[in-house]
Design a protein around this motif. Sequence first.
Motif, PDB file in Angstrom:
ATOM      1  N   CYS A 158      -7.199  -1.266   1.145  1.00  0.00           N
ATOM      2  CA  CYS A 158      -6.124  -1.672   2.079  1.00  0.00           C
ATOM      3  C   CYS A 158      -6.729  -2.184   3.436  1.00  0.00           C
ATOM      4  O   CYS A 158      -7.662  -1.461   4.054  1.00  0.00           O
ATOM      5  CB  CYS A 158      -5.117  -0.548   2.060  1.00  0.00           C
ATOM      6  N   CYS A 176       0.938  -1.162  -0.247  1.00  0.00           N
ATOM      7  CA  CYS A 176      -0.070  -0.090   0.065  1.00  0.00           C
ATOM      8  C   CYS A 176       0.836   1.245   0.083  1.00  0.00           C
ATOM      9  O   CYS A 176       1.905   1.183   0.692  1.00  0.00           O
ATOM     10  CB  CYS A 176      -0.838   0.105   1.174  1.00  0.00           C
ATOM     11  N   TRP A 210      -5.465  -2.341   6.365  1.00  0.00           N
ATOM     12  CA  TRP A 210      -4.911  -1.517   7.560  1.00  0.00           C
ATOM     13  C   TRP A 210      -5.661  -0.240   7.696  1.00  0.00           C
ATOM     14  O   TRP A 210      -5.954  -0.024   8.840  1.00  0.00           O
ATOM     15  CB  TRP A 210      -3.323  -1.066   7.185  1.00  0.00           C
ATOM     16  N   HIS A 211      -5.785   0.758   6.664  1.00  0.00           N
ATOM     17  CA  HIS A 211      -6.455   2.057   7.102  1.00  0.00           C
ATOM     18  C   HIS A 211      -7.502   2.412   5.738  1.00  0.00           C
ATOM     19  O   HIS A 211      -7.969   3.533   6.085  1.00  0.00           O
ATOM     20  CB  HIS A 211      -5.568   3.096   7.322  1.00  0.00           C
ATOM     21  N   GLY A 212      -7.637   1.234   4.857  1.00  0.00           N
ATOM     22  CA  GLY A 212      -8.752   1.665   4.156  1.00  0.00           C
ATOM     23  C   GLY A 212      -8.517   2.504   2.947  1.00  0.00           C
ATOM     24  O   GLY A 212      -9.288   2.954   2.249  1.00  0.00           O
ATOM     25  N   TYR A 213      -7.238   2.872   2.514  1.00  0.00           N
ATOM     26  CA  TYR A 213      -6.516   3.554   1.352  1.00  0.00           C
ATOM     27  C   TYR A 213      -7.298   2.894   0.144  1.00  0.00           C
ATOM     28  O   TYR A 213      -7.267   1.410   0.205  1.00  0.00           O
ATOM     29  CB  TYR A 213      -5.438   3.565   1.261  1.00  0.00           C
ATOM     30  N   HIS A 251       0.223   4.031   1.411  1.00  0.00           N
ATOM     31  CA  HIS A 251       0.290   4.641   2.891  1.00  0.00           C
ATOM     32  C   HIS A 251       1.431   4.198   3.813  1.00  0.00           C
ATOM     33  O   HIS A 251       2.446   4.996   3.697  1.00  0.00           O
ATOM     34  CB  HIS A 251      -1.234   4.420   3.310  1.00  0.00           C
ATOM     35  N   GLN A 252       1.352   2.901   4.388  1.00  0.00           N
ATOM     36  CA  GLN A 252       2.185   2.634   5.151  1.00  0.00           C
ATOM     37  C   GLN A 252       2.899   1.499   4.786  1.00  0.00           C
ATOM     38  O   GLN A 252       3.105   0.463   5.729  1.00  0.00           O
ATOM     39  CB  GLN A 252       1.580   2.477   6.599  1.00  0.00           C
ATOM     40  N   HIS A 253       2.694   0.975   3.543  1.00  0.00           N
ATOM     41  CA  HIS A 253       3.156  -0.181   3.231  1.00  0.00           C
ATOM     42  C   HIS A 253       2.439  -1.504   3.544  1.00  0.00           C
ATOM     43  O   HIS A 253       2.873  -2.632   4.013  1.00  0.00           O
ATOM     44  CB  HIS A 253       4.643  -0.483   3.491  1.00  0.00           C
ATOM     45  N   GLY A 254       1.062  -1.255   3.969  1.00  0.00           N
ATOM     46  CA  GLY A 254       0.132  -2.292   4.561  1.00  0.00           C
ATOM     47  C   GLY A 254      -0.003  -3.519   3.081  1.00  0.00           C
ATOM     48  O   GLY A 254       0.306  -3.105   2.166  1.00  0.00           O
TER      49      GLY A 254
HETATM   50  S1  FES Z   1      -1.390   1.120   5.036  1.00  0.00           S
HETATM   51 FE1  FES Z   1      -2.648   0.798   3.488  1.00  0.00          FE
HETATM   52  S2  FES Z   1      -4.081   2.304   4.355  1.00  0.00           S
HETATM   53 FE2  FES Z   1      -2.588   2.371   5.472  1.00  0.00          FE
END
Ligand code: FES
Lengths: 240, 342
Positions: free
Chosen positions: B289, B270, B291-294, B272-275
Amino acid sequence: MGWAARPPAHLRAFLRRLALGLPLMLLGLGLILGLAPQDPAGPRFATGGAPLPSLPMPEPGVTGVLTLRPYPLLHVGEGGGMRTLLLAGDGKQRPPGDLSVLDGQRVTAEGFLLSRGDIAMLVLGAPPRALGGATPPAREALGRWRITGEICDGKCAADGMRPGIGIAHRACAALCLDGGIPAVFVSQAPLLGHAYLLLAGPDGGPMDAALRPLIGRRVTLEGRVERLGRLLIFHAEPPG
Amino acid sequence: MSHRFVPVGWTRSKILYDAALLGGVAAYLVAYVRLAPLLGATPLDDQSLRMRAFGSGAFLLLTLALAIGPLARLDPRFLPLLYNRRHLGVVTCLLALAHAAEVLGWHFAFSPTPGAVALLTTEPGALPFIAFGLLALCVLILLAATSHDFWLAFLGPGLWKGLHQLIYLAYAAVVAHLAFGRLQDPGALPLALLLGLAVCALLALHLIAASREARVDADIAPPAPVAPWLIAGRAAAIPEGRALVVRPPGGEKVAIFRHEGRLSAVSHLCAHQHGPLGEGQVLDGCITCPWHGYQYRLEDGRSPPPFTERIATYRLRLVGGWIWLDPRANPPGTHVPALVLP
Ligand code: FES
């Protein structure tokens, strides 16, 4: 998923259990840790050693004989009833004023008392006032001893803090000793009925500076011991 | 989703999460500072009691924060805890600060020696424990201060994640702080047991999660008869709305999503934070994603407007029911027509 405004239905029951379970678990852990024995000295020091007769703070103050070695001490009362108060100032500091002129004099002093086990400390708000000459009490030599225990400051050990000894308190004890508070040795096993000994240097002055790194740790020290009324003084030599 | 448009998004889940977190911290502190003394705990002075309650509370929350990652990898039901883990980190930092403030206001106060000097001069000899506590506190402050999405965007997910791996250093420092400090005193057995238990549980969780991942990682996609294609797997094996995660011999993992009879391949990481994107699912027609829904569009790996995140896309082929993958990543946001399943 966590980012959804409402978690999906199949997760809701699980998350509800977590949301209740986690705070309950923390509550339980708080109780367990809070109830665990917290004072490294243990309860025996609160009552152990030779208990002192209670000493009400008389108005307007305490009268006794002041001596300066190894630390400023005030000897109150006579003969077998005499008790020795360690003197300190406010906070982590030595007593206020220049005491050198008062060595060996009868003085009157005001302040508040701290005591725990067999030590007591008078925390002075103002310098003591001289009343005239006096004879300092005699000391009795008790020979050489090798004692295991902990170096601490006489103020926190005398219930200025709880716990007032132990590793976690080491920095505080070091600051107290740096500031001129008398040092005490908290013996692991009571010595001649005393859990706390006043800790002096081999030369009769304050604790040897070489002992500072050992503050707050379990150490075995050697030196002569003297009895001064109800107080024992341990003249510890630096190890090695 | 993007940091540029959503400074703080409060959802009902987030509020409940924070309520449970703060409720738990409050319950812990009340139990330690109020209930235990009523039930006959050794009387301590108030400052020392609070010092210990804050310090041990920070340790417990830090353990919890570190357990969430592997827990979520082993059991996706824990994923919701991951989402708001940053709040947990910030509360941990606040407890650690409260602990330090109590120590400074009690053990380091009332002395002519200034606190900063005292910090450096009162640990003569061996076994320093204040230094470890300070190190942990500095790391926690650094991580809490950079926990906001602004810093994530500013540093980039790779660097940000690397920085936030320092949490393990903070944990090790806290363990040393306790081991060289409180645990040296007699009567610290319950704390020692708790510390041992926490460290062992954390290690076990991380090892189990890592070994499971290693097993998946060992599954390198075999080459197809025509280079550079790889054989990724059978199309029929991917459930609707989910992904197959493929590991090429070199380079990043690829997630192949199935949505309404079509296949699309994107980076597993991802933006964002490599989720782990491949563990997410297709929602509202977008890869989401866990993790945080991106969200990212299937056809070009771009977040739907107004967001601007992009991830790499990949080319696919279908040969006799087998998916072939071209492991060379397209530049992030490149449009690749979806592979229509027969
Ligand atoms: S790591 Fe994917 S949304 Fe935060």
